[in-house]
Design a protein around this motif. Structure first.
Motif, PDB file in Angstrom:
ATOM      1  N   LYS A 173       0.771  -1.072  -0.042  1.00  0.00           N
ATOM      2  CA  LYS A 173      -0.072   0.008   0.088  1.00  0.00           C
ATOM      3  C   LYS A 173       1.358   1.384  -0.155  1.00  0.00           C
ATOM      4  O   LYS A 173       0.370   2.135  -0.582  1.00  0.00           O
ATOM      5  N   GLU A 174       2.038   1.175   0.444  1.00  0.00           N
ATOM      6  CA  GLU A 174       2.585   2.148   0.865  1.00  0.00           C
ATOM      7  C   GLU A 174       3.903   2.469  -0.375  1.00  0.00           C
ATOM      8  O   GLU A 174       3.925   3.619  -1.016  1.00  0.00           O
ATOM      9  N   ILE A 175       3.882   1.652  -1.062  1.00  0.00           N
ATOM     10  CA  ILE A 175       4.283   1.581  -2.821  1.00  0.00           C
ATOM     11  C   ILE A 175       3.063   1.918  -4.402  1.00  0.00           C
ATOM     12  O   ILE A 175       3.379   3.053  -5.108  1.00  0.00           O
ATOM     13  N   PHE A 176       2.298   1.496  -2.970  1.00  0.00           N
ATOM     14  CA  PHE A 176       0.501   1.852  -4.423  1.00  0.00           C
ATOM     15  C   PHE A 176       0.843   3.430  -4.112  1.00  0.00           C
ATOM     16  O   PHE A 176       0.886   3.920  -5.179  1.00  0.00           O
ATOM     17  N   SER A 177       1.100   4.090  -2.836  1.00  0.00           N
ATOM     18  CA  SER A 177       0.780   5.436  -2.758  1.00  0.00           C
ATOM     19  C   SER A 177       2.066   6.179  -3.323  1.00  0.00           C
ATOM     20  O   SER A 177       1.772   7.661  -4.108  1.00  0.00           O
ATOM     21  N   PHE A 178       3.344   5.891  -3.492  1.00  0.00           N
ATOM     22  CA  PHE A 178       4.389   6.564  -4.001  1.00  0.00           C
ATOM     23  C   PHE A 178       3.714   6.612  -5.603  1.00  0.00           C
ATOM     24  O   PHE A 178       3.969   7.602  -5.850  1.00  0.00           O
ATOM     25  N   LEU A 179       3.352   6.005  -6.041  1.00  0.00           N
ATOM     26  CA  LEU A 179       3.126   5.504  -7.548  1.00  0.00           C
ATOM     27  C   LEU A 179       2.362   6.518  -7.793  1.00  0.00           C
ATOM     28  O   LEU A 179       2.158   7.171  -8.955  1.00  0.00           O
ATOM     29  N   VAL A 180       0.846   6.301  -7.086  1.00  0.00           N
ATOM     30  CA  VAL A 180      -0.233   7.510  -7.217  1.00  0.00           C
ATOM     31  C   VAL A 180       0.208   8.849  -7.379  1.00  0.00           C
ATOM     32  O   VAL A 180      -0.410   9.384  -8.076  1.00  0.00           O
ATOM     33  N   GLU A 181       0.781   8.889  -5.940  1.00  0.00           N
ATOM     34  CA  GLU A 181       1.077  10.113  -5.702  1.00  0.00           C
ATOM     35  C   GLU A 181       2.785  10.799  -7.084  1.00  0.00           C
ATOM     36  O   GLU A 181       2.052  12.077  -7.709  1.00  0.00           O
ATOM     37  N   THR A 182       3.602   9.743  -7.169  1.00  0.00           N
ATOM     38  CA  THR A 182       4.256  10.716  -8.286  1.00  0.00           C
ATOM     39  C   THR A 182       3.640  10.902  -9.701  1.00  0.00           C
ATOM     40  O   THR A 182       4.351  11.413 -10.233  1.00  0.00           O
ATOM     41  N   MET A 183       2.621  10.208 -10.027  1.00  0.00           N
ATOM     42  CA  MET A 183       2.345  10.443 -11.582  1.00  0.00           C
ATOM     43  C   MET A 183       0.971  11.431 -10.914  1.00  0.00           C
ATOM     44  O   MET A 183       1.129  12.155 -12.688  1.00  0.00           O
ATOM     45  N   GLU A 184       0.362  11.379 -10.410  1.00  0.00           N
ATOM     46  CA  GLU A 184      -0.789  12.859 -10.411  1.00  0.00           C
ATOM     47  C   GLU A 184       0.488  14.149 -10.323  1.00  0.00           C
ATOM     48  O   GLU A 184       0.127  14.916 -10.925  1.00  0.00           O
ATOM     49  N   THR A 185       1.969  13.932  -9.347  1.00  0.00           N
ATOM     50  CA  THR A 185       2.555  15.382  -9.561  1.00  0.00           C
ATOM     51  C   THR A 185       3.061  15.822 -10.841  1.00  0.00           C
ATOM     52  O   THR A 185       2.865  17.155 -11.322  1.00  0.00           O
ATOM     53  N   ALA A 186       3.784  14.753 -11.853  1.00  0.00           N
ATOM     54  CA  ALA A 186       3.644  14.575 -13.404  1.00  0.00           C
ATOM     55  C   ALA A 186       2.706  15.012 -13.666  1.00  0.00           C
ATOM     56  O   ALA A 186       2.926  16.376 -14.491  1.00  0.00           O
ATOM     57  N   VAL A 187       1.432  15.035 -13.689  1.00  0.00           N
ATOM     58  CA  VAL A 187      -0.004  14.880 -13.770  1.00  0.00           C
ATOM     59  C   VAL A 187      -0.415  16.647 -13.856  1.00  0.00           C
ATOM     60  O   VAL A 187      -0.317  17.796 -14.985  1.00  0.00           O
ATOM     61  N   LYS A 188       0.240  17.153 -12.541  1.00  0.00           N
ATOM     62  CA  LYS A 188      -0.199  18.536 -12.489  1.00  0.00           C
ATOM     63  C   LYS A 188       0.581  19.511 -13.203  1.00  0.00           C
ATOM     64  O   LYS A 188       0.327  20.543 -13.348  1.00  0.00           O
ATOM     65  N   SER A 189       1.903  18.817 -12.849  1.00  0.00           N
ATOM     66  CA  SER A 189       3.163  20.072 -13.383  1.00  0.00           C
ATOM     67  C   SER A 189       2.969  19.948 -15.066  1.00  0.00           C
ATOM     68  O   SER A 189       3.181  21.655 -16.034  1.00  0.00           O
ATOM     69  N   TRP A 190       2.757  18.681 -15.903  1.00  0.00           N
ATOM     70  CA  TRP A 190       2.253  19.141 -17.493  1.00  0.00           C
ATOM     71  C   TRP A 190       0.792  19.763 -17.714  1.00  0.00           C
ATOM     72  O   TRP A 190       0.763  20.347 -18.353  1.00  0.00           O
ATOM     73  N   HIS A 191      -0.310  19.986 -16.997  1.00  0.00           N
ATOM     74  CA  HIS A 191      -1.524  20.137 -16.792  1.00  0.00           C
ATOM     75  C   HIS A 191      -0.818  22.171 -16.582  1.00  0.00           C
ATOM     76  O   HIS A 191      -0.944  23.080 -17.010  1.00  0.00           O
ATOM     77  N   GLU A 192      -0.008  22.656 -15.536  1.00  0.00           N
ATOM     78  CA  GLU A 192       0.155  23.932 -15.459  1.00  0.00           C
ATOM     79  C   GLU A 192       1.341  25.131 -16.616  1.00  0.00           C
ATOM     80  O   GLU A 192       1.939  26.044 -16.794  1.00  0.00           O
ATOM     81  N   THR A 193       2.981  22.984 -16.989  1.00  0.00           N
ATOM     82  CA  THR A 193       3.716  23.860 -17.564  1.00  0.00           C
ATOM     83  C   THR A 193       3.928  23.551 -18.929  1.00  0.00           C
ATOM     84  O   THR A 193       4.833  23.733 -19.427  1.00  0.00           O
ATOM     85  N   SER A 194       2.890  22.317 -18.734  1.00  0.00           N
ATOM     86  CA  SER A 194       3.161  21.573 -20.132  1.00  0.00           C
ATOM     87  C   SER A 194       5.022  21.286 -20.226  1.00  0.00           C
ATOM     88  O   SER A 194       4.941  20.878 -21.777  1.00  0.00           O
ATOM     89  N   LYS A 195       5.015  20.586 -19.245  1.00  0.00           N
ATOM     90  CA  LYS A 195       6.426  20.150 -19.101  1.00  0.00           C
ATOM     91  C   LYS A 195       6.260  19.024 -18.146  1.00  0.00           C
ATOM     92  O   LYS A 195       5.981  19.314 -16.787  1.00  0.00           O
ATOM     93  N   VAL A 196       7.248  17.837 -17.861  1.00  0.00           N
ATOM     94  CA  VAL A 196       7.429  17.567 -16.617  1.00  0.00           C
ATOM     95  C   VAL A 196       9.090  17.274 -16.932  1.00  0.00           C
ATOM     96  O   VAL A 196       9.538  17.013 -17.926  1.00  0.00           O
ATOM     97  N   ASP A 197      10.305  17.158 -16.211  1.00  0.00           N
ATOM     98  CA  ASP A 197      11.324  17.025 -15.834  1.00  0.00           C
ATOM     99  C   ASP A 197      11.687  15.397 -15.948  1.00  0.00           C
ATOM    100  O   ASP A 197      10.913  14.642 -15.371  1.00  0.00           O
ATOM    101  N   PRO A 198      12.673  15.075 -16.760  1.00  0.00           N
ATOM    102  CA  PRO A 198      13.081  14.049 -16.917  1.00  0.00           C
ATOM    103  C   PRO A 198      13.634  13.485 -15.636  1.00  0.00           C
ATOM    104  O   PRO A 198      15.360  13.817 -14.960  1.00  0.00           O
ATOM    105  N   ARG A 199      13.048  13.121 -14.602  1.00  0.00           N
ATOM    106  CA  ARG A 199      13.652  12.443 -13.170  1.00  0.00           C
ATOM    107  C   ARG A 199      13.939  11.602 -12.953  1.00  0.00           C
ATOM    108  O   ARG A 199      11.846  10.366 -13.399  1.00  0.00           O
ATOM    109  N   VAL A 200      14.208  10.211 -12.412  1.00  0.00           N
ATOM    110  CA  VAL A 200      13.830   9.128 -11.555  1.00  0.00           C
ATOM    111  C   VAL A 200      13.392   9.531  -9.864  1.00  0.00           C
ATOM    112  O   VAL A 200      14.596   9.972  -8.574  1.00  0.00           O
TER     113      VAL A 200
END
Length: 332
Positions: A173-200
């Motif tokens: 469940k902690e791993i699942f939450s980590f994945l969800v949070e990472t993807m949602e943060t990326a989507v929000k960045s894309w909505h706001e700036t039309s880009k995401v930074d390449p990161r791990v």
């Protein structure tokens, strides 16, 4: 822009002074001096307060001055003084259109058309309002999609697989939450700036990781420039994951920066099925489970919008080779 009406009022005979004020107001309106026109119509109304034409004309002037509440009040007065005159409803419709109250504007224009079915001007307005209402509804839908990001819903089917392969309930469940949070943060960045930074992004171990030495985010902006930079990146990441005692990782990379490997090119099992859309990749890595998604982007109503994540076959389209050493099933 519809000019003020020139109809003579019904009922009592207008004084020559009132007619002169109205005509002067009309001249200023035609010249674009709406403030002066409104002032002259006001003077005329004081002399003849039951003349609907004067209120209609002043409503038109107030509309041009964007004094919408005053304009609407004059339109309502016009209608009350002369209920079967289409001009009052037309004025009201134009003002409600400016207020973006499209349903009410449509009702006003339709009433106007009932009293003057031959009016091409009103018919054009009705067609325009219909389009504006559709555009407003679609813009609201886009805004709702941008503000209501729910990756957990899209990843729901992944839970059962994680529960089998990613350890205890607390762990997966902690791993699942980590994945969800990472993807949602990326989507929000894309909505706001039309880009995401390449990161791990790494899910560090709360007890074992030396947090002063290992950060939860590693930039990989050069990783996809060439086969050489690519081949030197993933051994570093694998060692980083091991030394930091990371439990999982997410690779996030925009499609636009990837020169190598261009995972959307190929035939057979590697054939790309997601068109020419711009967007970004999310590659999930753990010792026992690997997944890959492409999140396409489109432009809707002038706004950048992420579409639903598309699951990819990681064996055909991986951005990077396995980051974690594989947990193989133990032989019995």
């Amino acid at each position: 822009m519809t000019e003020p009406a020139a109809e003579a009022k019904s009922g009592a005979v207008s004084s020559s002074e009132e007619i002169s004020l109205k005509d002067r107001g009309n001249e200023f309106f035609k010249a674009g001096n709406y403030l002066k026109a409104a002032a002259l119509y006001t003077q005329a109304i004081k002399l003849d307060p039951s003349n609907p034409t004067l209120y209609s004309n002043r409503a038109a002037a107030f509309l041009q001055l964007v004094k919408l509440n005053k304009a609407l009040a004059d339109a309502e007065t016009t209608i009350s003084l002369k209920p079967q005159w289409e001009k009052g409803y037309f004025r009201k419709g134009c003002i409600l259109e400016a207020m973006e109250q499209y349903d009410d504007a449509m009702a006003a224009f339709q009433t106007s058309l009932q009293y003057n079915p031959q009016s091409s001007e009103v018919s054009k307005k009705i067609k325009r309002i219909s389009q504006l209402a559709r555009d407003k509804k679609r813009a609201q839908e886009v805004e709702n999609k941008k503000s209501n990001i729910d990756m957990a819903k899209h990843l729901e089917k992944l839970k059962s697989e994680m529960s089998e392969k990613c350890g205890s309930e607390e762990s997966w469940k902690e791993i699942f939450s980590f994945l969800v949070e990472t993807m949602e943060t990326a989507v929000k960045s894309w909505h706001e700036t039309s880009k995401v930074d390449p990161r791990v992004y790494f899910l560090l171990d709360n007890e074992k990781t030396q947090t002063d030495k290992y950060a939860p985010v590693v930039n990989i902006d050069k990783a996809f420039e060439s086969p050489h930079t690519h081949s030197s990146c993933f051994p570093f990441l694998r060692q980083y994951a091991e030394d930091s005692f990371s439990r999982a990782a997410c690779v996030v990379a925009p499609k636009s920066i990837i020169s190598y490997p261009q995972v959307w090119k190929g035939q057979g099992s590697r054939k790309w099925k997601h068109g020419q859309h711009d967007g970004f990749f999310v590659q999930f890595e753990s010792p026992s489970l690997r997944k890959l998604w492409f999140i396409p982007s489109s432009n809707e109503m002038g706004q950048t919008l992420c579409r639903d994540p598309e699951v990819l076959d990681i064996s055909s389209h991986e951005l990077l080779p396995r980051v974690f050493r594989e947990n193989l099933p133990k032989s019995s």
